[in-house]
Design an enzyme around this catalytic site. Sequence first.
Site, short mmCIF file in Angstrom:
data_model
loop_
_atom_site.label_atom_id
_atom_site.label_comp_id
_atom_site.label_asym_id
_atom_site.label_seq_id
_atom_site.Cartn_x
_atom_site.Cartn_y
_atom_site.Cartn_z
N SER A 23 0.82 -1.22 0.00
CA SER A 23 0.00 0.00 0.00
C SER A 23 0.85 1.27 0.00
O SER A 23 1.14 1.82 1.06
CB SER A 23 -0.90 0.01 1.24
N SER A 29 2.91 0.13 6.26
CA SER A 29 2.95 -1.01 5.32
C SER A 29 4.28 -1.02 4.57
O SER A 29 4.92 -2.07 4.44
CB SER A 29 1.76 -0.91 4.35
N GLU A 175 -13.25 3.88 -0.36
CA GLU A 175 -12.58 3.11 0.70
C GLU A 175 -13.47 2.88 1.91
O GLU A 175 -13.01 2.53 2.99
CB GLU A 175 -11.27 3.82 1.09
N HIS A 246 -6.18 7.36 4.74
CA HIS A 246 -7.62 7.42 5.00
C HIS A 246 -7.86 8.54 6.00
O HIS A 246 -7.01 8.81 6.86
CB HIS A 246 -8.13 6.12 5.64
N ASN A 361 0.88 -2.94 9.51
CA ASN A 361 0.37 -2.78 8.15
C ASN A 361 -0.48 -1.52 8.03
O ASN A 361 -1.24 -1.35 7.07
CB ASN A 361 -0.45 -4.00 7.74
N CYS A 367 -9.50 0.75 12.36
CA CYS A 367 -9.48 0.12 11.03
C CYS A 367 -10.08 -1.27 11.08
O CYS A 367 -10.62 -1.77 10.09
CB CYS A 367 -8.05 -0.04 10.52
O1 SUG Z 1 -5.49 -0.31 2.95
N1 SUG Z 1 -2.95 -1.98 4.71
C1 SUG Z 1 -4.28 -1.39 4.71
C2 SUG Z 1 -4.57 -0.72 6.02
C3 SUG Z 1 -6.00 -0.28 6.11
C4 SUG Z 1 -6.25 0.60 7.28
N2 SUG Z 1 -7.61 0.98 7.35
C5 SUG Z 1 -8.08 2.16 7.79
N3 SUG Z 1 -7.31 3.21 7.96
N4 SUG Z 1 -9.35 2.25 7.99
C6 SUG Z 1 -4.42 -0.40 3.56
O2 SUG Z 1 -3.45 0.33 3.28
C7 SUG Z 1 -1.12 -3.32 3.84
C8 SUG Z 1 -0.95 -4.75 3.37
C9 SUG Z 1 0.48 -5.08 3.07
O3 SUG Z 1 1.28 -4.19 2.80
O4 SUG Z 1 0.81 -6.31 3.09
C10 SUG Z 1 -2.56 -2.83 3.78
O5 SUG Z 1 -3.30 -3.22 2.90
#
Ligand code: SUG
Length: 445
Positions: A23, A29, A175, A246, A361, A367
């Site tokens: 991401s 991440s 999202e 986000h 992550n 989240c």
């Molecule tokens: O979409 N991380 C998610 C984290 C989501 C967080 N959600 C909120 N803020 N509501 C994203 O970025 C990382 C997966 C990886 O790198 O393996 C990831 O998808």
Amino acid sequence: MTVAVEANADGLVGPTHSFAGLSPGNLASSASKGLASNPRAAVKEGLVKMKLLADLGLPQFVLPPVARPDLRFLRQIGFSGSDGEVLARAWREAPHIAAAAASASSMWAANAATVTPSADTLDGRVHFTPANLVTNLHRSLEHKGVERALQRLFPDERHFAVHSALPSQPHFADEGAANHVRLCADHGAPGVNLLVYGRGAYEAWTGEYPARQTLEASQAIARRHGAARAVFPRQSRAAIAAGAFHNDVVCVGAKSCLFFHARAFEDTDQMRRDVTQAAAPYFEPQFVEVAEADLPFADAVKSYLFNSMLISPPGRDRLVLIAPVEVAETPTAKRVVDKLIASNSPIGDMITVDVRQSMRNGGGPACLRLRVVLTEAELAAVNPAQRITDAKIAELSAWADRHYRDQLGETDLADPSLLDEVRRALDELTGLLALGSDFYPFQRA
Ligand code: SUG
């Protein structure tokens, strides 16, 4: 006024939880890319948080993970043969794509859907739009499975309308609830819905990192849900550039309180005016804005203070932050909270939770949950087998002990036996949560 409560449905962490750096713009991440993960610890951290919320008196539910690796997707892009051959070829020839197909990212239920409670909709039902998550490949593969999961959890069409995702292309990049805050005097009373967007579909986006939500997507959701009192504040470009991928990374709200960093919105004064005006006949919003001088933006992102859940447990007169332990470990963030608690702000307490596997992550406590405001009748119509009780926690913990690995690196993700392990685990899960024996695509094959 109807009485309603805040319930939460948390995403159960799947057995392929990993750190694949998928991401861009999500700083945690990217920083964790390549580390070995611990899926068993991750799923247990999530269960501990679910139990905490249930113990605090909020109805708590669990959403099953979508099936991973996504074999259908890998076949769609030309990998063929037995399931084992598909996986082996994908890891050999296109490891980035194979990693995306393996991601357990449906655990972040705040991105599962946008939810409008019945107090705010034209037809008096609770409306759900699964997020298409088109900005990132691994996340774009979630919405069909999520739609099915929401239909199981909210099966009664007299109370619930589960829509399909918006069209999956960049104009409608969506999202979900991570960019939605609802303010109200009481959960059952009319609310103001803030649908926060990062870019317009027709403007050139030149930011280093993607803006994941378009204004057009947010407007489409408000329209199809028949959502009253919708306002559309813009996320600040600087916030996106500094890692707020986000809005829920820098803003959280509950009841009439909006708690946010001064740099969260492009035009904070405009946001305050719009929200105040929409709330006018019903309640007066309380804005708790944290200045850059008190909490540097980088510390807001590092500590994930604003990715706390902000809840109103029965029997408490002030709101409670369910914060990641990282807040207590970040002196500036801790000071901000201590001051709020000591003053007579709407926020009266903080409880910290350890969700470090998810945090690595970029996923904090908020989240991991999809917040759903429900009346008594709606609550009674939710699938009871997905409700968190002490017994359910014990069952799910024992299930995780039986099926989850405690270490997963990239080479393990490519291990053909992982597919069988995952399928055994998920097959059993459909029984534990009464999802039906045809819930997952591999069960229907
Ligand atoms: O979409 N991380 C998610 C984290 C989501 C967080 N959600 C909120 N803020 N509501 C994203 O970025 C990382 C997966 C990886 O790198 O393996 C990831 O998808």
